[in-house]
Design a protein around this motif. Structure first.
Motif, mmCIF file in Angstrom:
data_model
loop_
_atom_site.group_PDB
_atom_site.id
_atom_site.type_symbol
_atom_site.label_atom_id
_atom_site.label_comp_id
_atom_site.label_asym_id
_atom_site.label_seq_id
_atom_site.Cartn_x
_atom_site.Cartn_y
_atom_site.Cartn_z
ATOM 1 N N LEU A 138 0.655 -1.370 0.080
ATOM 2 C CA LEU A 138 0.157 0.219 0.089
ATOM 3 C C LEU A 138 0.818 1.173 -0.169
ATOM 4 O O LEU A 138 1.925 1.236 0.862
ATOM 5 N N PRO A 139 0.555 2.361 -0.849
ATOM 6 C CA PRO A 139 1.430 3.392 -0.446
ATOM 7 C C PRO A 139 1.128 4.257 0.774
ATOM 8 O O PRO A 139 0.188 4.152 1.267
ATOM 9 N N VAL A 140 2.328 4.752 0.862
ATOM 10 C CA VAL A 140 2.328 5.425 2.368
ATOM 11 C C VAL A 140 1.726 6.888 2.108
ATOM 12 O O VAL A 140 2.148 7.578 1.161
ATOM 13 N N THR A 141 0.783 7.231 2.885
ATOM 14 C CA THR A 141 0.200 8.371 2.706
ATOM 15 C C THR A 141 0.382 9.553 3.770
ATOM 16 O O THR A 141 0.312 10.711 3.570
ATOM 17 N N ASP A 142 1.007 9.037 4.953
ATOM 18 C CA ASP A 142 1.670 10.096 5.835
ATOM 19 C C ASP A 142 3.034 10.539 5.403
ATOM 20 O O ASP A 142 3.817 9.829 4.766
ATOM 21 N N THR A 143 3.215 11.784 5.702
ATOM 22 C CA THR A 143 4.618 12.247 5.748
ATOM 23 C C THR A 143 5.648 11.672 6.713
ATOM 24 O O THR A 143 5.289 11.503 7.916
ATOM 25 N N ARG A 159 7.844 10.173 0.187
ATOM 26 C CA ARG A 159 6.829 9.211 0.470
ATOM 27 C C ARG A 159 6.315 8.598 -0.877
ATOM 28 O O ARG A 159 5.624 7.495 -0.888
ATOM 29 N N ARG A 160 6.560 9.218 -2.075
ATOM 30 C CA ARG A 160 6.157 8.651 -3.355
ATOM 31 C C ARG A 160 6.921 7.280 -3.530
ATOM 32 O O ARG A 160 6.499 6.623 -4.382
ATOM 33 N N PHE A 163 6.430 2.357 0.609
ATOM 34 C CA PHE A 163 5.145 1.440 0.379
ATOM 35 C C PHE A 163 5.175 0.625 1.449
ATOM 36 O O PHE A 163 6.411 -0.079 1.928
ATOM 37 N N GLU A 208 -1.147 -4.529 -5.861
ATOM 38 C CA GLU A 208 -1.985 -3.668 -4.926
ATOM 39 C C GLU A 208 -2.455 -4.521 -3.759
ATOM 40 O O GLU A 208 -2.827 -5.643 -3.875
ATOM 41 N N ARG A 211 -6.779 -2.465 2.358
ATOM 42 C CA ARG A 211 -6.651 -1.702 3.430
ATOM 43 C C ARG A 211 -7.226 -2.691 4.515
ATOM 44 O O ARG A 211 -6.932 -2.304 5.671
#
Length: 396
Positions: A138-143, A159-160, A163, A208, A211
Motif C-alpha cells: 500500500l502506498p504510504v500516505t503519511d509524511t 513518500r512517493r 510502500f 495492489e 486496506r
C-alpha cells in the motif's frame, strides 16, 4: 500453464505479547474476533481458495493444545510444525516440511492477518506469473520523517517512493527455499521474506494490497478488526433479558455466577440452582431467538440433575459463535438479603468470562437487597435478572 501446486505457510509461532497489553494473556493468534480465533480465520481464508493445494501452520511449541482446540479439519490442511526462535527461522522450518512435496509456488502469510481476500491472493499469484516474487503493498500516505537520535528530525523522506508491505508474499518455491537456506548462515535478521528474496537477487514485484488486510499487533487492533467484520458482513445488535428465582433449602453454600459462596442454606433446583447463571443463560438465548434454558436443558432430564450451570451458559455462548456472532456485554443483577455478594463480584465476572471465552471487561455483576420486603426480604430465596447484548450478522 497453471502451477502444479501452491502451498501456503501460515506463520503463527510468535507469542503475541504486544496484543496482550490489555490484560488478555492469550496469544493474539488464538484470541477471537467475533467468536472466531484469529488463526482460524486466517487459515480459512486460504482454504476457501480452490487453487491452494496445501496449507501448513507453523506454531509455537507451547501452543499445541491451543491449536488443537481450534478443531480445524480439512484435507488440504497439514499438521502444524513447530517454529523457531524468530519469524525467519519459523518460515524456514515450514519450507523444509514442504520441500518433499515440491510445490511450484509458496505463499507466506502472517497468522495475524485474518482478512486475506480471494482477490488479494489472485493478485499475488498473478504477480508470480511474471516475476520471482510478489508481495502486496500500500502506498504510504503519511509524511515520513527520519531521525538519527529519535528526538530531532534529520530529513523528510519522499513518500512517493515508500510502500507498506503486507502478506501473503509469494515466491517460486525452489528459489525462496534456497534463499532462506543461505540467509540462515548470515548474521543478520531479515524483516520479511521479500527482503530475503531481494538480498538473494530475486526480482520481487509489488501488487495492489488491501486496506482491510490489517495485521493484529496491538490491543486496539481487535476493535478495528471487529469493525471491519461488521462493515463487510452487516451486523446488527440484539438484546436479550433473563429472570430467574430459586428458593432456599437446607444446605451450607449457594452457587452464584459460577462461584460457590458459604451460606446458612443452599438454593433449591434441579441443577446446582445457580439463579444468576440461569438468568444470564436465558438472556443470551433470548438475544439470538433460541428459547429459554428449559428448552435446551429440560428439568425432566435426569442427566442435568446437580449439573454445573456453567454447562448451560457455555452452550448458549457456543450458539452465538455458530451464528458468527459475538457477545458485546452482559449485565447481571442479584437480589438477595444474604449472603453478601460484593466481595465475590470479581471472581463472578472472571468465571462468566472464562466460561464464554470473552474479556471480563464485558461482564458486570451487581447485587442489591429487597429492603426486607416480600419473600426475598424474608430470606426465602434469591432473584436474579440479566441482560445480554449480542452482535450477529444481519439476516434480512
Amino acid at each position: 500453464m497453471p502451477p502444479k501446486s501452491i502451498a501456503v505457510i501460515i506463520v503463527a509461532a510468535g507469542k503475541g505479547e504486544r496484543a496482550g497489553a490489555d490484560g488478555n494473556a492469550e496469544p493474539k493468534q488464538y484470541r477471537a474476533i467475533a467468536g472466531t480465533p484469529v488463526l482460524a480465520r486466517t487459515i480459512a481464508g486460504f482454504l476457501a481458495h480452490d487453487r491452494i493445494t496445501y496449507v501448513l501452520p507453523v506454531i509455537h511449541a507451547d501452543h499445541a493444545d491451543r491449536y488443537d482446540a481450534l478443531g480445524l479439519e480439512n484435507a488440504r490442511l497439514m499438521q502444524p510444525v513447530h517454529g523457531g526462535a524468530t519469524r525467519q527461522a519459523s518460515v524456514l522450518e515450514g519450507l523444509k516440511i514442504l520441500a518433499p512435496l515440491r510445490p511450484d509456488r509458496v505463499l507466506i502469510q502472517d497468522a495475524a492477518r485474518p482478512f486475506v481476500s480471494p482477490d488479494l491472493i489472485e493478485r499475488v499469484l498473478a504477480g508470480l506469473d511474471r516475476h520471482d516474487g510478489a508481495l502486496p503493498t500500500l502506498p504510504v500516505t503519511d509524511t515520513i520523517k527520519r531521525s538519527l537520535d529519535g528526538e530531532l528530525v534529520a530529513t523528510t523522506e519522499d513518500r512517493r517512493q515508500l510502500f507498506a508491505a503486507q502478506t501473503p508474499q509469494g515466491f517460486r518455491f525452489g528459489q525462496i527455499f534456497s534463499a532462506h537456506m543461505r540467509a540462515g548462515n548470515v548474521r543478520r535478521e531479515f524483516t520479511d521474506d521479500a527482503e530475503i528474496a531481494e538480498w538473494a537477487g530475486l526480482r520481487v514485484a509489488m501488487v495492489e494490497g488491501d486496506r482491510n488486510n490489517i495485521k493484529i499487533t496491538h490491543p486496539e487492533d481487535f476493535i478495528r478488526a471487529e469493525r471491519i467484520l461488521m462493515a463487510d458482513q452487516g451486523f446488527e445488535t440484539r438484546i436479550g433479558t433473563g429472570y430467574d428465582v430459586h428458593p432456599f433449602a437446607a444446605g451450607d453454600a449457594v452457587w452464584l455466577c459460577g462461584v460457590k459462596i458459604p451460606h446458612t442454606a443452599k438454593l433449591q433446583g434441579h441443577s446446582d440452582a445457580d439463579v444468576a447463571l440461569h438468568a444470564l443463560t436465558d438472556a443470551i438465548l433470548g438475544a439470538i431467538g433460541e428459547g429459554d434454558i428449559g428448552t435446551h436443558f429440560p428439568p425432566s432430564d435426569m442427566q442435568w440433575k446437580g449439573a454445573a450451570s456453567t454447562v448451560f451458559l457455555r452452550h448458549a455462548g457456543e450458539l452465538v459463535k455458530e451464528r458468527r456472532g459475538r457477545i458485546v456485554n452482559l449485565d447481571v443483577t442479584i437480589v438477595a438479603e444474604a449472603p453478601r455478594i460484593a466481595s465475590h463480584v470479581p471472581a463472578m465476572c472472571a468465571a462468566i468470562a472464562e466460561t464464554l471465552g470473552i474479556s471480563a471487561e464485558r461482564v458486570a455483576v451487581k447485587a442489591t437487597t429487597n429492603e426486607k420486603l416480600g419473600f426475598i426480604g424474608r430470606e426465602e430465596g434469591i432473584v436474579s435478572m440479566a441482560s445480554a447484548s449480542v452482535e450477529v450478522p444481519r439476516t434480512d
